[in-house]
Design an enzyme around this catalytic site. Structure first.
Site, PDB file in Angstrom:
ATOM      1  N   LYS A  55       0.847  -1.198   0.000  1.00  0.00           N
ATOM      2  CA  LYS A  55       0.000   0.000   0.000  1.00  0.00           C
ATOM      3  C   LYS A  55       0.879   1.243   0.000  1.00  0.00           C
ATOM      4  CE  LYS A  55      -3.868  -2.348   2.219  1.00  0.00           C
ATOM      5  NZ  LYS A  55      -4.657  -2.681   3.401  1.00  0.00           N
ATOM      6  N   GLN A  99      -4.402  -1.497   9.527  1.00  0.00           N
ATOM      7  CA  GLN A  99      -4.461  -2.849   8.960  1.00  0.00           C
ATOM      8  C   GLN A  99      -5.095  -3.823   9.956  1.00  0.00           C
ATOM      9  OE1 GLN A  99      -3.716  -3.496   5.812  1.00  0.00           O
ATOM     10  NE2 GLN A  99      -4.105  -5.693   5.947  1.00  0.00           N
ATOM     11  N   ASP A 122     -10.898   3.065   4.236  1.00  0.00           N
ATOM     12  CA  ASP A 122     -11.364   1.681   4.155  1.00  0.00           C
ATOM     13  C   ASP A 122     -12.892   1.622   4.045  1.00  0.00           C
ATOM     14  OD1 ASP A 122      -9.398  -0.361   4.158  1.00  0.00           O
ATOM     15  OD2 ASP A 122      -8.906   0.045   6.252  1.00  0.00           O
TER      16      ASP A 122
HETATM   17  N1  GUN Z   1      -7.214  -6.712   6.303  1.00  0.00           N
HETATM   18  C1  GUN Z   1      -7.691  -7.459   5.277  1.00  0.00           C
HETATM   19  N2  GUN Z   1      -8.306  -6.674   4.371  1.00  0.00           N
HETATM   20  C2  GUN Z   1      -8.204  -5.401   4.823  1.00  0.00           C
HETATM   21  C3  GUN Z   1      -8.639  -4.155   4.280  1.00  0.00           C
HETATM   22  O1  GUN Z   1      -9.259  -4.047   3.226  1.00  0.00           O
HETATM   23  N3  GUN Z   1      -8.333  -3.067   5.064  1.00  0.00           N
HETATM   24  C4  GUN Z   1      -7.686  -3.162   6.249  1.00  0.00           C
HETATM   25  N4  GUN Z   1      -7.462  -2.039   6.936  1.00  0.00           N
HETATM   26  N5  GUN Z   1      -7.266  -4.314   6.750  1.00  0.00           N
HETATM   27  C5  GUN Z   1      -7.526  -5.427   6.027  1.00  0.00           C
END
Ligand code: GUN
Length: 293
Positions: A55, A99, A122
């Site tokens: 990311k 995350q 998100d």
């Molecule tokens: N863990 C698995 N998928 C995601 C996501 O789309 N966003 C975040 N913040 N954590 C994740």
């Protein structure tokens, strides 16, 4: 019957990232703005480390700024919340991503709800969840948005189609059901307690598989010509003893029946980060009262 068309999420995501990069450069030139994403990682889960690193890299490649914050697994919830407050108050940070999963002693909901709704890239905050279900402006969760972009690119207008979503998670199943509904599909949300799942799937023009069970959905569950979006990413040891990634769809069977299908890897996966960058750009524009394209 010829094999299904492969839906190439990797190439689609590359093009989307190029578009976002151009828009980011314009924003800098005309308004002096550089969208900024803060990514918070708690602990040392190897998969999460890779996701967050990707990311951050793609954020910088798009011309955005990236602030990484690595915190130890034993950090207290209140210390984590203090980090969120710091980013909420920082104008150069337009998007905040924590995350998941978080360590067991931290209540994820408390953390998600602490993120400023305008920075919740998100789309997990309950205000963004509510906005999505009531058709208001908000930030849309990245993986569901990526699935919709691929579907609309493959099928055009989805009006009247029967869509079956297999899986009811807050991150994928529920939000994608809302997006399909908004696109005028007739939506069924199936899950582990659904009776006669194969028959439910056989009625679908579109299947979204997001259950997290390797190759669960078999070829003979699929209506000939249906479009299949596989969100699953499961690591398995195959018949030859080799480790590899497979989706929730039995791909080798499904490709013989479906009209179009996303591969794993290279289907939905690359779309998630591209849509995260898109949300960061949108958040930056909205926070600064600049038109979003
Ligand atoms: N863990 C698995 N998928 C995601 C996501 O789309 N966003 C975040 N913040 N954590 C994740």
């Amino acid at each position: 019957m010829t094999d299904a068309r492969l839906i190439d999420g990797k190439t689609f995501a590359e093009k989307l990232r190029e578009k976002i990069k151009r828009r980011t450069a314009d924003l800098k030139a005309t308004d002096g703005l550089v969208p900024g994403l803060a990514a918070v990682l708690v602990g040392e889960d190897p998969a999460s480390q890779i996701y967050v690193r990707n990311k951050e890299i793609q954020c910088v490649e798009a011309g955005m700024s990236s602030v990484g914050r690595r915190l130890p697994a034993n950090i207290s919830e209140s210390e984590l919340l203090a980090t969120i407050m710091e980013f909420n108050a920082e104008p150069a940070v337009n998007g905040i991503l924590v995350q998941l999963p978080l360590p067991d002693h931290i209540i994820a909901k408390n953390v998600i709800e602490a993120i400023d709704v305008t920075k919740d890239v998100d789309g997990f905050n309950h205000l963004n969840v509510g906005a999505l279900s009531s058709g208001e402006e908000g930030l849309i969760p990245c993986t569901p948005r990526g699935c919709m972009l691929l579907l609309e690119d493959t099928l055009g207008d989805l009006t009247g189609m029967n869509a079956v979503v297999v899986g009811r998670s807050n991150i994928v199943g529920k939000p994608i059901a809302q997006l399909l509904l908004a696109a005028n599909c007739t939506v069924t949300i199936a899950h582990s307690q659904t009776q006669n799942l194969p028959d439910v799937c056989r009625k679908a023009d579109i299947i979204i598989a997001a259950v997290g069970r390797p190759r669960m959905i078999r070829g003979n569950w699929i209506k000939p010509g249906a479009t299949i979006i596989d969100v699953g990413i499961n690591r398995i040891t195959d018949e030859k003893g080799k480790t590899r990634l497979v989706g929730d769809i039995h791909f080798d069977e499904a490709i013989k029946v479906a009209g179009a299908i996303t591969p794993v890897p290279g289907g939905v996966g690359p779309m998630t980060i591209a849509c995260l960058l898109e949300n960061t750009l949108i958040a930056c524009c909205r926070q600064n009262d600049v038109e979003e394209e």
